[in-house]
Design an enzyme around this catalytic site. Structure first.
Site, short mmCIF file in Angstrom:
data_model
loop_
_atom_site.label_atom_id
_atom_site.label_comp_id
_atom_site.label_asym_id
_atom_site.label_seq_id
_atom_site.Cartn_x
_atom_site.Cartn_y
_atom_site.Cartn_z
N GLU A 82 55.21 30.28 36.77
CA GLU A 82 55.31 29.93 38.18
C GLU A 82 54.60 28.61 38.44
OE1 GLU A 82 52.36 33.28 39.85
OE2 GLU A 82 52.56 31.51 41.11
N CYS A 116 54.10 36.02 39.54
CA CYS A 116 53.63 36.53 38.25
C CYS A 116 54.69 37.37 37.53
CB CYS A 116 52.37 37.36 38.45
SG CYS A 116 51.12 36.50 39.39
N HIS A 246 49.37 44.44 35.82
CA HIS A 246 49.18 43.02 36.16
C HIS A 246 47.81 42.91 36.81
CE1 HIS A 246 49.41 39.12 37.84
NE2 HIS A 246 49.48 39.54 39.07
N1 ACO Z 1 28.54 42.84 45.76
C1 ACO Z 1 29.55 43.67 45.41
N2 ACO Z 1 30.77 43.65 46.01
C2 ACO Z 1 30.98 42.74 46.98
C3 ACO Z 1 29.98 41.85 47.40
C4 ACO Z 1 28.71 41.91 46.73
N3 ACO Z 1 27.72 41.07 47.04
N4 ACO Z 1 30.49 41.07 48.38
C5 ACO Z 1 31.75 41.48 48.59
N5 ACO Z 1 32.06 42.49 47.74
C6 ACO Z 1 33.35 43.17 47.59
C7 ACO Z 1 34.05 43.52 48.86
O1 ACO Z 1 33.58 44.73 49.38
C8 ACO Z 1 35.48 43.63 48.35
O2 ACO Z 1 35.66 44.83 47.64
P1 ACO Z 1 36.68 45.94 48.17
O3 ACO Z 1 38.04 45.36 48.04
O4 ACO Z 1 36.48 47.11 47.28
O5 ACO Z 1 36.31 46.17 49.58
C9 ACO Z 1 35.58 42.53 47.32
O6 ACO Z 1 34.23 42.22 46.96
C10 ACO Z 1 36.30 41.26 47.77
O7 ACO Z 1 35.69 40.77 48.91
P2 ACO Z 1 36.51 40.56 50.28
O8 ACO Z 1 35.57 39.97 51.26
O9 ACO Z 1 37.25 41.78 50.64
O10 ACO Z 1 37.67 39.56 49.92
P3 ACO Z 1 37.67 37.97 49.82
O11 ACO Z 1 37.82 37.39 51.15
O12 ACO Z 1 36.59 37.49 48.96
O13 ACO Z 1 39.06 37.76 49.03
C11 ACO Z 1 40.88 38.18 47.57
C12 ACO Z 1 39.41 38.47 47.87
C13 ACO Z 1 41.75 38.61 48.76
C14 ACO Z 1 41.30 38.96 46.35
C15 ACO Z 1 41.01 36.66 47.33
O14 ACO Z 1 40.27 36.32 46.20
C16 ACO Z 1 42.45 36.22 47.14
O15 ACO Z 1 43.15 35.94 48.10
N6 ACO Z 1 42.92 36.06 45.84
C17 ACO Z 1 44.27 35.65 45.54
C18 ACO Z 1 45.33 36.68 45.89
C19 ACO Z 1 45.46 37.80 44.86
O16 ACO Z 1 44.98 37.72 43.75
N7 ACO Z 1 46.20 38.88 45.25
C20 ACO Z 1 46.48 39.97 44.35
C21 ACO Z 1 47.93 40.31 44.15
S1 ACO Z 1 48.98 38.91 44.18
C22 ACO Z 1 48.67 37.94 42.78
O17 ACO Z 1 48.70 38.38 41.68
C23 ACO Z 1 48.39 36.49 42.99
#
Ligand code: ACO
Length: 448
Positions: A82, A116, A246
């Protein structure tokens, strides 16, 4: 052709990486957010001398050499990616010199793309070809290659980079159970790349997580129905030895497996004992929609799933945790981790894979292992991939240098008329690298 599937595999990921703990501190994220919150250890990235084309060249030449396959023996070559470097010319064509040199230009196949999922589309094309009446007796070759980079912000730590090559043919040690395949495809805007001037996606992180889990549910439901029709008995997670997902980041894999267990609970399947039933009972009244947002359900099902997770999923998590999301290569890097960790015990076992590409396209499918004969044996595949050594001999970047590199790559993306540093000191011998993009956007590579 009988037992069509994967005969051989090779994986390549850049030796340049950054520790998630270091990135977390640099980004000002709370401690543990990337390592525990996302479940990631380390992230690989292409330096300015590597890209998806150079990585795929490295993976393909290494596979042909290490398994002693004559390039004339390849009749189909399919690439899943991609990462767009050219809107018309396929990555596949950049690999053709490897075969042209030996006088083989009779090779079908081009690139497949949908986030992906492109690697899975490429893999199915090759398997279907070998099973079809147009098969000419030669091998298929699948390449999944991607560089996953995100703009600064919460998605950046979910990047990664790798290329995987897989040789496809009959009598394979990793054979498709072709009747056990279930797909779910739909139109959503969870992650897409509409800005052709940028390598970065537009991503709705929360929506992409929910879409992933909904697609997983739909595929699992279809898979169970097909299994039940074929085998005449109900399917549960106990009917497979391993699940491979994945892996955009490890936390989502943990949630996914727990979701399968919740599906088993809802269908009253044999994997759910009395104790599990009792724990999950409070959630039986949730609507389908509500169940994706319920934190308590997430926590409880993960807890119930934990012992199964440790045996059925954990062995496939190594490379995705260490390298990051490799987009099309991500599922197959997880699969490579399983072979790396369990090669000697896999014969006779079943593994179920779940492929997801945003936008969206998803499939769940089943494979069966036999030991196979050298060079196409499970133990030889594990030793050729040499995962431990590749992970160990990497070079960790400090965050400032990583950010600087990301800025340079942003500037270079879609650009022309530049010469790279040609600095291949960090690359292993045999690795291809980018030397120049000329005034007509033509790309040039060299081999270390
Ligand atoms: N200690 C432990 N855990 C923590 C801490 C900490 N200090 N701070 C946050 N967390 C946890 C949160 O609780 C959350 O866990 P949960 O999902 O079990 O609630 C996790 O860390 C992520 O934090 P969030 O604030 O919910 O999310 P964030 O705004 O950081 O974004 C995301 C995470 C959405 C995955 C982002 O990285 C993203 O957009 N990535 C790209 C998209 C992606 O990969 N999507 C997946 C499918 S599509 C694909 O394959 C591309």
């Amino acid at each position: 052709a009988k037992d069509v599937g994967i005969l051989a595999m090779e994986i390549y990921f850049p030796p340049t990486c950054i520790q998630q703990e270091v990135l977390e501190a640099h980004d000002g994220a709370s401690k543990g957010k990337y390592t525990i919150g996302l479940g990631q250890d380390c992230m690989a990235f292409c330096s300015e001398v590597e890209d998806v084309i150079s990585m795929s060249m490295t993976a393909v030449t290494s596979l042909l050499e290490k398994y002693n396959v004559d390039p004339k023996q390849i009749g189909r070559l399919e690439v899943g990616s991609e990462t767009v470097l050219d809107k018309s010319k396929s990555i596949k064509t950049f690999l053709m010199p490897i075969f042209e040199k030996c006088g083989n230009t009779d090779i079908e196949g081009v690139d497949s793309s949908n986030a992906c999922y492109g690697g899975t589309a490429a893999l199915f094309n090759c398997v279907n070809w070998v099973e079809s009446s147009s098969w000419d007796g030669r091998y298929g070759l699948v390449v999944c290659t991607d560089s996953a980079v995100y703009a600064e912000g919460p998605a950046r730590p979910t990047g990664g980079a790798a290329a995987i090559a897989m040789l496809i043919g009959p009598n394979a040690p990793i054979a498709f159970e072709s009747k056990l395949r279930s797909s779910h495809m739909a139109h959503v805007y969870d992650f897409y790349k509409p800005d052709l001037a940028s390598e970065y996606p537009v991503v709705d992180g929360k929506l992409s997580q929910t879409c992933y889990l909904m697609a997983l549910d739909a595929c699992y439901k279809g898979f169970c129905q097909k299994f039940e029709k074929q085998e005449g008995k109900q399917f549960s997670i106990l009917d497979t030895d391993y699940f491979v997902f994945h892996s955009p980041y490890n936390k989502l894999v943990q949630k996914s497996f727990a979701r399968l267990l919740f599906n088993d609970f809802s269908r009253n399947a044999s994997s759910i004992d009395e104790a599990a039933k009792e724990k999950l009972a409070p959630f039986s009244s949730l609507s389908h929609e509500e169940s994706y947002q319920c934190r308590d359900l997430e926590k409880t099902s993960q807890q119930v799933a934990k012992p199964f997770f440790d045996t059925k999923v954990q062995p496939s998590t190594l490379i995705p945790k260490q390298v990051g999301n490799m987009y099309t290569a991500s599922l197959y890097a997880a699969f490579a981790s399983l072979i790396h960790n369990k090669s000697s015990t896999l014969a006779g076992q079943r593994v179920i894979l779940f492929s997801y590409g945003s936008g969206l396209a998803a499939t769940m499918f089943s494979l069966r292992f036999t030991e196979g004969e050298k060079p196409f044996s499970l133990s030889n595949i594990a030793s050729v991939m040499n995962v431990s050594e590749k992970l160990k001999s990497r070079n960790e970047f400090p965050p400032e240098k990583f950010v600087e590199l990301m800025q340079l790559m942003e500037h270079r993306y879609g650009g022309k008329d530049f010469i790279t540093s040609k600095d291949c000191s960090l690359l292993a011998p045999g690795t291809y690298y980018l030397t120049e993009v000329d005034s007509k956007y033509r790309r040039f590579y060299a081999k270390k």
